[in-house]
Design an enzyme around this catalytic site. Structure first.
Site, mmCIF file in Angstrom:
data_model
loop_
_atom_site.group_PDB
_atom_site.id
_atom_site.type_symbol
_atom_site.label_atom_id
_atom_site.label_comp_id
_atom_site.label_asym_id
_atom_site.label_seq_id
_atom_site.Cartn_x
_atom_site.Cartn_y
_atom_site.Cartn_z
ATOM 1 N N ASP A 12 0.815 -1.231 0.000
ATOM 2 C CA ASP A 12 0.000 0.000 0.000
ATOM 3 C C ASP A 12 0.844 1.274 0.000
ATOM 4 O OD1 ASP A 12 -2.212 -1.728 0.284
ATOM 5 O OD2 ASP A 12 -1.960 -1.708 2.458
ATOM 6 N N LYS A 15 2.417 2.267 -5.012
ATOM 7 C CA LYS A 15 3.200 1.811 -6.175
ATOM 8 C C LYS A 15 2.445 1.990 -7.471
ATOM 9 C CE LYS A 15 3.516 -2.272 -4.409
ATOM 10 N NZ LYS A 15 3.016 -2.044 -3.051
ATOM 11 N N GLY A 39 -4.041 -4.538 -4.400
ATOM 12 C CA GLY A 39 -5.066 -3.577 -4.802
ATOM 13 C C GLY A 39 -4.390 -2.268 -5.111
ATOM 14 N N HIS A 40 -4.333 -1.922 -6.382
ATOM 15 C CA HIS A 40 -3.681 -0.675 -6.775
ATOM 16 C C HIS A 40 -4.730 0.330 -7.216
ATOM 17 C CE1 HIS A 40 0.249 -3.005 -7.740
ATOM 18 N NE2 HIS A 40 0.091 -2.781 -6.465
ATOM 19 N N GLN A 223 2.448 -5.872 -3.112
ATOM 20 C CA GLN A 223 2.747 -5.929 -1.666
ATOM 21 C C GLN A 223 4.069 -5.186 -1.385
ATOM 22 O OE1 GLN A 223 1.948 -9.369 -3.111
ATOM 23 N NE2 GLN A 223 -0.115 -8.602 -2.944
HETATM 24 P P1 IMP Z 1 -2.282 -12.799 1.731
HETATM 25 O O1 IMP Z 1 -1.350 -12.216 0.738
HETATM 26 O O2 IMP Z 1 -3.737 -12.589 1.364
HETATM 27 O O3 IMP Z 1 -1.980 -14.227 2.057
HETATM 28 O O4 IMP Z 1 -2.115 -12.000 3.114
HETATM 29 C C1 IMP Z 1 -0.907 -12.071 3.871
HETATM 30 C C2 IMP Z 1 -0.555 -10.716 4.451
HETATM 31 O O5 IMP Z 1 -0.212 -9.832 3.400
HETATM 32 C C3 IMP Z 1 -1.712 -10.031 5.210
HETATM 33 O O6 IMP Z 1 -1.151 -9.270 6.268
HETATM 34 C C4 IMP Z 1 -2.296 -9.099 4.184
HETATM 35 O O7 IMP Z 1 -2.955 -8.009 4.770
HETATM 36 C C5 IMP Z 1 -1.019 -8.673 3.462
HETATM 37 N N1 IMP Z 1 -1.252 -8.203 2.089
HETATM 38 C C6 IMP Z 1 -1.442 -8.949 0.989
HETATM 39 N N2 IMP Z 1 -1.576 -8.171 -0.093
HETATM 40 C C7 IMP Z 1 -1.446 -6.907 0.316
HETATM 41 C C8 IMP Z 1 -1.432 -5.645 -0.349
HETATM 42 O O8 IMP Z 1 -1.583 -5.527 -1.574
HETATM 43 N N3 IMP Z 1 -1.248 -4.559 0.445
HETATM 44 C C9 IMP Z 1 -1.059 -4.658 1.781
HETATM 45 N N4 IMP Z 1 -1.038 -5.797 2.428
HETATM 46 C C10 IMP Z 1 -1.227 -6.928 1.715
#
Ligand code: IMP
Length: 422
Positions: A12, A15, A39-40, A223
């Site tokens: 977040d 990017k 999520g962009h 991420q």
């Molecule tokens: P997962 O990727 O859904 O397995 O989640 C694992 C961790 O990564 C959790 O803490 C999510 O909130 C975090 N996470 C996954 N994708 C994003 C992103 O695009 N932005 C921020 N945090 C993310």
């Protein structure tokens, strides 16, 4: 100039906006890892687009966008996303969007297994996005996953899906979660696959041709570094390599194809989900949420907010080989009187300037802060770095000094025009 864009914090960082900005001079935009957990949010020409799997370059005409082999693709989610973005007037044709035939597939069972695993963890849960990312990558590593190319062989794919559904149902039954019928999963996946079929190809070959032809390649990281499966705050991480190396393994382009790495960070720190957050600050969270800022693009969850943490950023600049920093959301701090920058952690009386691996040490890490005066003026109308208030420049210079990388971009608002080039 081929550039990787990576997040330096917990995701977040903004990017999408930096990618979108750099796409202007790029020919090809590539996603190499993650899935629709990302999520962009991109605001272009006054319209807001939320992208999950589609590379940000999709909003431009005449750019090639690649979903690489390292991405895990939920075919149903991707088709919904394509339809939504097409509904906003963006055409998505097979010459504009290429999906790797080696990309692994997220099945509906993976999302349910994600939920089951989280439920089993109770208060130790990761706080995942429940998009099935971990279970899909687990199937890849366990060598029982399904790739896009496998769907071309329907007999094989049906047998594999049926077996995985049966195995998953045994686990799901224990948690009173949805039990799947293999034929329903097959029908759902193939309905989506028909829309995606023209986009699926050997993207490795295409990318190498583009590289050899001297095209400009842009890698869009998803991420952030502290969510990396190796370098992040394990186990509170995602299941892919979110750092610069992931762009190479996730696309089939070698490290020698890369000319630079832009590291994106906010002027403060945020995180969603569970896990350590030494500089987290309730006052700053309340303040930013009060401004309507820092709600997740994928799940709508309010993000935890905290002061700038240069222990994390220093480490992130090291492991990514950052050649330029993009500092976003500077305007979020516009009204603050005094700002804190964390320069090191005190763990049991010992000063650390790099983050620990040991999870109990994270919980004992006390941030050591340096105070800087705020600028207390509106930066959103600044159109060049020079126009920024002196205190803002001093804050950014100190950030760069503590991280050991120069500032390349500064973001003072969500619009494409609010990205200042240094
Ligand atoms: P997962 O990727 O859904 O397995 O989640 C694992 C961790 O990564 C959790 O803490 C999510 O909130 C975090 N996470 C996954 N994708 C994003 C992103 O695009 N932005 C921020 N945090 C993310």
């Amino acid at each position: 100039m081929n550039t990787i864009i990576v997040g330096l914090q917990w995701g977040d960082e903004g990017k999408g906006k930096v990618v979108d900005y750099l796409t202007e001079t790029a020919d090809v935009v590539i996603r190499g890892q993650g899935g629709n957990n990302a999520g962009h949010t991109v605001i272009a020409n006054g319209t807001k687009y939320v992208l999950h799997l589609l590379p940000s370059g999709i909003l431009w005409d005449n750019k090639i966008n690649v979903i690489g082999n390292g991405v895990v693709v939920d075919p149903v989610g991707l088709v919904q996303e394509i339809q939504r973005v097409e509904g906003q007037g963006v055409s998505i044709t097979p010459d504009k969007l290429l999906i790797s035939d080696r990309a692994h597939i997220v099945l509906p069972i993976h999302k349910e297994l994600d939920a089951a695993r989280e439920a089993a963890l109770g208060d130790q849960k990761i706080g995942t996005t429940k998009r099935g990312i971990g279970p899909a990558y687990a199937d890849k590593i366990n060598r029982c996953g399904l790739r896009m190319a496998d769907l071309l062989d329907r007999q094989f794919a049906e047998a594999r899906i049926t077996r995985r559904v049966e195995e998953a149902n045994e686990i799901l039954a224990k948690f009173d979660l949805t039990i799947f019928k293999a034929e329903d999963v097959i029908a759902e996946v193939y309905a989506a696959f028909e829309r995606l079929r023209p986009h699926i190809s050997n993207t490795i070959a295409t990318l190498h041709t583009s590289w050899k032809d001297g095209k400009t390649l842009l890698f869009e990281g998803a991420q952030g570094t502290l969510l990396d499966i190796d370098f992040g705050t394990f186990p509170f991480v995602t299941s892919s390599n979110t750092t610069a190396g992931g762009s190479c393994t996730g696309s089939g382009l070698p490290p020698t194809a890369i000319d630079g790495v832009i590291g994106v960070c906010k002027a403060y720190t945020t995180r969603v989900g569970s896990g350590p957050f030494p500089t987290g600050d309730e006052g700053l969270s309340e303040y930013l949420h009060g401004l309507g800022r820092e709600f997740g693009a994928t799940t709508g969850r309010p993000r935890g907010c905290g002061w700038l943490d240069t222990v994390l950023l220093r480490f992130a600049c090291m492991v990514n080989g950052v050649t330029g920093l993009a500092v976003t959301n500077v305007d979020g701090l516009d009204a603050y009187e005094t700002l804190q920058i964390c320069t090191s952690y005190d763990i049991d009386g010992v000063i650390h300037d790099l983050p620990p691996a040991d999870r109990s040490a994270w919980d004992r890490a006390v941030p050591v802060y340096e105070s800087l005066p705020g600028w207390q003026s509106d930066t959103t109308a600044c159109t060049s770095y020079d126009q920024l208030p002196e205190q803002a420049k001093a804050y950014l210079n100190r950030l760069a000094e503590l991280c050991g990388a120069p500032i390349a971009f500064v973001g003072v608002g969500p619009d494409r025009a609010q990205t200042l080039v240094v």
